[in-house]
Design a protein around this motif. Sequence first.
Motif, PDB file in Angstrom:
ATOM      1  N   UNK A  75      64.361  53.570  70.220  1.00 39.07           N
ATOM      2  CA  UNK A  75      64.103  53.890  71.625  1.00 39.07           C
ATOM      3  C   UNK A  75      64.073  55.413  71.769  1.00 39.07           C
ATOM      4  N   UNK A  76      62.996  55.929  72.336  1.00 40.32           N
ATOM      5  CA  UNK A  76      62.817  57.370  72.493  1.00 40.32           C
ATOM      6  C   UNK A  76      63.331  57.812  73.868  1.00 40.32           C
ATOM      7  N   UNK A  77      64.131  58.871  73.879  1.00 38.23           N
ATOM      8  CA  UNK A  77      64.646  59.455  75.119  1.00 38.23           C
ATOM      9  C   UNK A  77      63.769  60.653  75.477  1.00 38.23           C
ATOM     10  N   UNK A  78      63.170  60.631  76.657  1.00 32.64           N
ATOM     11  CA  UNK A  78      62.234  61.703  77.002  1.00 32.64           C
ATOM     12  C   UNK A  78      62.110  61.899  78.508  1.00 32.64           C
ATOM     13  N   UNK A  79      61.733  63.126  78.896  1.00 35.56           N
ATOM     14  CA  UNK A  79      61.398  63.395  80.302  1.00 35.56           C
ATOM     15  C   UNK A  79      59.882  63.359  80.481  1.00 35.56           C
ATOM     16  N   UNK A  80      59.169  63.249  79.369  1.00 36.43           N
ATOM     17  CA  UNK A  80      57.703  63.309  79.376  1.00 36.43           C
ATOM     18  C   UNK A  80      57.112  61.912  79.515  1.00 36.43           C
ATOM     19  N   UNK A  81      56.410  61.669  80.634  1.00 33.11           N
ATOM     20  CA  UNK A  81      55.861  60.335  80.903  1.00 33.11           C
ATOM     21  C   UNK A  81      54.382  60.208  80.525  1.00 33.11           C
ATOM     22  N   UNK A  82      53.814  61.248  79.885  1.00 33.11           N
ATOM     23  CA  UNK A  82      52.384  61.194  79.564  1.00 33.11           C
ATOM     24  C   UNK A  82      52.076  60.071  78.570  1.00 33.11           C
ATOM     25  N   UNK A  83      50.981  59.336  78.858  1.00 29.67           N
ATOM     26  CA  UNK A  83      50.618  58.201  78.013  1.00 29.67           C
ATOM     27  C   UNK A  83      50.275  58.637  76.595  1.00 29.67           C
ATOM     28  N   UNK A  84      49.649  59.831  76.444  1.00 26.19           N
ATOM     29  CA  UNK A  84      49.275  60.268  75.092  1.00 26.19           C
ATOM     30  C   UNK A  84      50.498  60.515  74.213  1.00 26.19           C
ATOM     31  N   UNK A  85      51.603  60.979  74.835  1.00 25.36           N
ATOM     32  CA  UNK A  85      52.852  61.153  74.075  1.00 25.36           C
ATOM     33  C   UNK A  85      53.402  59.793  73.683  1.00 25.36           C
ATOM     34  N   UNK A  86      53.380  58.855  74.627  1.00 31.88           N
ATOM     35  CA  UNK A  86      53.851  57.497  74.340  1.00 31.88           C
ATOM     36  C   UNK A  86      53.051  56.872  73.202  1.00 31.88           C
ATOM     37  N   UNK A  87      51.721  57.068  73.229  1.00 35.43           N
ATOM     38  CA  UNK A  87      50.870  56.505  72.183  1.00 35.43           C
ATOM     39  C   UNK A  87      51.208  57.089  70.812  1.00 35.43           C
ATOM     40  N   UNK A  88      51.494  58.398  70.771  1.00 34.99           N
ATOM     41  CA  UNK A  88      51.869  59.023  69.503  1.00 34.99           C
ATOM     42  C   UNK A  88      53.148  58.403  68.943  1.00 34.99           C
ATOM     43  N   UNK A 168      54.976  51.541  77.408  1.00 37.69           N
ATOM     44  CA  UNK A 168      54.928  50.465  76.418  1.00 37.69           C
ATOM     45  C   UNK A 168      54.097  49.296  76.937  1.00 37.69           C
ATOM     46  N   UNK A 169      54.337  48.904  78.197  1.00 34.02           N
ATOM     47  CA  UNK A 169      53.572  47.810  78.806  1.00 34.02           C
ATOM     48  C   UNK A 169      52.087  48.170  78.821  1.00 34.02           C
ATOM     49  N   UNK A 170      51.770  49.407  79.205  1.00 32.64           N
ATOM     50  CA  UNK A 170      50.381  49.872  79.249  1.00 32.64           C
ATOM     51  C   UNK A 170      49.722  49.727  77.876  1.00 32.64           C
ATOM     52  N   UNK A 171      50.423  50.161  76.836  1.00 32.76           N
ATOM     53  CA  UNK A 171      49.869  50.128  75.476  1.00 32.76           C
ATOM     54  C   UNK A 171      49.608  48.687  75.020  1.00 32.76           C
ATOM     55  N   UNK A 172      50.565  47.803  75.275  1.00 36.93           N
ATOM     56  CA  UNK A 172      50.431  46.415  74.810  1.00 36.93           C
ATOM     57  C   UNK A 172      49.368  45.662  75.609  1.00 36.93           C
ATOM     58  N   UNK A 173      49.263  45.931  76.911  1.00 36.68           N
ATOM     59  CA  UNK A 173      48.214  45.285  77.715  1.00 36.68           C
ATOM     60  C   UNK A 173      46.835  45.733  77.245  1.00 36.68           C
ATOM     61  N   UNK A 174      46.708  47.034  76.943  1.00 33.71           N
ATOM     62  CA  UNK A 174      45.431  47.543  76.430  1.00 33.71           C
ATOM     63  C   UNK A 174      45.062  46.826  75.129  1.00 33.71           C
ATOM     64  N   UNK A 175      46.058  46.621  74.280  1.00 36.05           N
ATOM     65  CA  UNK A 175      45.830  45.916  73.011  1.00 36.05           C
ATOM     66  C   UNK A 175      45.396  44.465  73.279  1.00 36.05           C
ATOM     67  N   UNK A 176      46.073  43.782  74.213  1.00 35.02           N
ATOM     68  CA  UNK A 176      45.758  42.383  74.525  1.00 35.02           C
ATOM     69  C   UNK A 176      44.370  42.242  75.148  1.00 35.02           C
ATOM     70  N   UNK A 177      43.970  43.238  75.946  1.00 33.26           N
ATOM     71  CA  UNK A 177      42.620  43.229  76.526  1.00 33.26           C
ATOM     72  C   UNK A 177      41.588  43.347  75.412  1.00 33.26           C
ATOM     73  N   UNK A 178      41.831  44.269  74.464  1.00 26.39           N
ATOM     74  CA  UNK A 178      40.902  44.446  73.333  1.00 26.39           C
ATOM     75  C   UNK A 178      40.807  43.178  72.493  1.00 26.39           C
ATOM     76  N   UNK A 179      41.926  42.435  72.393  1.00 25.58           N
ATOM     77  CA  UNK A 179      41.945  41.207  71.603  1.00 25.58           C
ATOM     78  C   UNK A 179      41.314  40.031  72.348  1.00 25.58           C
TER      79      UNK A 179
END
Length: 201
Positions: A75-88, A168-179
Amino acid sequence: MILVIDDNEDIRYTIKEICEFGNWETAEAASGKEGVELFEKLTPELVLVDYHMPNWDGLKTTKEIRKRNKTIPIIVLTVDERQEIADQFLDSGATDFALKPIKAPDLISRVRLNLKIARLTSTPEDNVFVDKGINSATLQTIKGFLVQQTKALTISEIQTELPVAYQTVHRYLHYLVKQGDVQVISDYGNKGRPKNRYKLN
């Protein structure tokens, strides 16, 4: 045992107090390199790692831990909510995020969920990640929730019901849409930009 890796002593103390309240023992490291060395000596059930640290930041630390163990929740602790950081981070093997300033109920629920998912993961280590950054147990948790829904939901509505970070939800939903497992429905409402809602096919 939970391994806490953060260069801020006050934050490590706060997390230790929260973990004690949740009946978890902790081990602490003040740097990413020290954290990885401790990880090799101990057998923690879960790792909490700060993003912004000198020398080895959270991203490098996550990669080094994942080289040594493919399944442990990180689990990553962060103040940064940017999606590109989450994806990395997700690409590097992180399983979830907790936003700073840390709130005890949020952190406890995330730790409990990630430990539960780790215990339920019965697939061989090599198959834990079904795709880059996509953990099979987390994927099943989100799909299992969507199966029970009768209407399409926004990411925020899904995230509210699951102790999983928005990114995390955003990333997994994007994956499920692609699938092709999930469909996106645009809700134009009365004003402003349309909201995307998600429904299992």
